[in-house]
Design an enzyme around this catalytic site. Sequence first.
Site, PDB file in Angstrom:
ATOM      1  N   GLY A   8     -11.402  -9.123  -2.383  1.00 19.34           N
ATOM      2  CA  GLY A   8     -10.956  -9.883  -0.839  1.00 19.34           C
ATOM      3  C   GLY A   8     -10.308 -10.861  -1.279  1.00 19.34           C
ATOM      4  O   GLY A   8      -9.404 -11.062  -2.054  1.00 19.34           O
TER       5      GLY A   8
ATOM      6  N   LYS B 286     -20.825 -17.449  -0.488  1.00 19.71           N
ATOM      7  CA  LYS B 286     -22.580 -17.198  -0.746  1.00 19.71           C
ATOM      8  C   LYS B 286     -22.890 -16.536  -1.581  1.00 19.71           C
ATOM      9  O   LYS B 286     -22.148 -14.777  -1.487  1.00 19.71           O
ATOM     10  CB  LYS B 286     -22.114 -16.409   1.465  1.00 19.71           C
ATOM     11  CG  LYS B 286     -22.150 -16.810   1.912  1.00 19.71           C
ATOM     12  CD  LYS B 286     -22.228 -16.558   3.320  1.00 19.71           C
ATOM     13  CE  LYS B 286     -22.298 -17.544   4.835  1.00 19.71           C
ATOM     14  NZ  LYS B 286     -22.917 -16.477   6.129  1.00 19.71           N
TER      15      LYS B 286
ATOM     16  N   ARG C 112       0.934  -1.038  -0.280  1.00 24.21           N
ATOM     17  CA  ARG C 112      -0.216   0.001   0.384  1.00 24.21           C
ATOM     18  C   ARG C 112       0.320   1.355  -0.178  1.00 24.21           C
ATOM     19  O   ARG C 112       0.168   2.201  -0.841  1.00 24.21           O
ATOM     20  CB  ARG C 112      -0.820   0.218   1.131  1.00 24.21           C
ATOM     21  CG  ARG C 112      -2.181  -1.049   0.877  1.00 24.21           C
ATOM     22  CD  ARG C 112      -2.903  -0.868   2.120  1.00 24.21           C
ATOM     23  NE  ARG C 112      -4.334  -1.924   1.757  1.00 24.21           N
ATOM     24  CZ  ARG C 112      -4.840  -2.223   2.505  1.00 24.21           C
ATOM     25  NH1 ARG C 112      -4.780  -2.047   4.039  1.00 24.21           N
ATOM     26  NH2 ARG C 112      -6.099  -3.180   2.225  1.00 24.21           N
TER      27      ARG C 112
ATOM     28  N   GLY D 192     -13.796  -4.068   0.284  1.00 20.58           N
ATOM     29  CA  GLY D 192     -15.595  -3.156   0.068  1.00 20.58           C
ATOM     30  C   GLY D 192     -15.936  -1.855  -0.649  1.00 20.58           C
ATOM     31  O   GLY D 192     -16.522  -2.206  -1.111  1.00 20.58           O
TER      32      GLY D 192
END
Length: 395
Positions: A353, A197, A35, A376
Amino acid sequence: MKTINDIDFKGKKAIIRVDFNVPLDENFKVTDPTRIEAAKPTIVKILADGGAVILMSHLGRPKGVEEKYSLKHILKTISSTISVEVKFASNCVGEIAEKASSELKMGEVLLLENLRFHKEEEAGDETFSKQLASLGDIYVNDAFGTAHRAHASTTIVANYFPKNKCFGSLLAQEIISLKKILEEGEKPVLAILGGSKVSSKITIIENILDKVDHLIIGGGMSFTFIKALGGKIGDSICEDDKQELALEILTKAKEKGVQVHIPVDVIAADDFNNNANTKVCNINEIPDGWQGLDAGPKSRELFDKIVKQSKTILWNGPVGVFEMENFAGGTIALGNSIASATKNGAFSLVGGGDSVAAVKQFGFEDKVSYVSTGGGAMLESLEGKVLPGIEAILK
Ligand code: AMP
């Protein structure tokens, strides 16, 4: 879209929101400087113009002032990454920060202490934002990882720079890459959604059905679809209450002319365990006591064919339990297919993710067109949301 390339920073102090929320070991050493490296082009451009740089970031989730979350731990890594000695202000607002900023000369770099030592940061407090704004002449946002948060330093502060605000090169790259997928993708456009999911990806699926020609649904998510279609999935992961939704998605996709591809076979295991017994099964004929943990050989071939005929590829989510070596093969095969398509001219974006973790783990980082730096923020962008940190610069 105004970026650092549209501004001459000569004689100006730029206050840059960066995402230096980097992992530290028990000795407070940075274990992954990605980063920090990612913010380097923005810092270098401003210094090269003859400007000064004030860096602001959060680190971790401190409750008030907590020494272990001090940004002073990463000072050395920043200095060595940008090859400039970085100064430090032990508070991000107030007298200490104001003095450090006023003493800062052109060509110099100042790092402010952790923004989240003040609860006003996450609350998006006006006074706190104004205090931050008073430190610089131009506001630059280069933190995609926090662009989905309406915090003081990511969003509210921009209001105090009605004309003097822009995107840093990293954030600009993220926006352009997303645009290449969601708005300007050369056809055929393919989205690959994996992971565990359906429920966590439903808004993304609904949004991208209007943008893609092909959709691969892989990983744990696929079993809800297979069960809804009447298949036998054994003990595989499944969200029973989402079966109807799965069928609705398939109907919607058909109406919109999107071709949906679901795995045809799996590597099934008799336990959720790397050393479990395994066998290849058709995905709709998995016996009780067995669960599908990875894409089978025919599925890998199917994915390969679809990937290689696509010109624009979005990849979000692994197609198997890649954390276990014996069930990583499908995700690695998919990475290889995407790398090969990219080599042949396709644009590929990996984001959100676990697929980013997989791409890094298996060495595909340099073989895809772009790997997003925001988890996110990436997911919310794919859901079609306009991120507050981006909107604040645009308005
Ligand atoms: P998500 O956070 O929803 O993107 O899900 C990522 C997780 O999905 C990873 O930790 C994978 O191990 C998991 N996953 C992928 N395929 C399967 C599967 N067939 N069964 C169980 N978990 C899976």
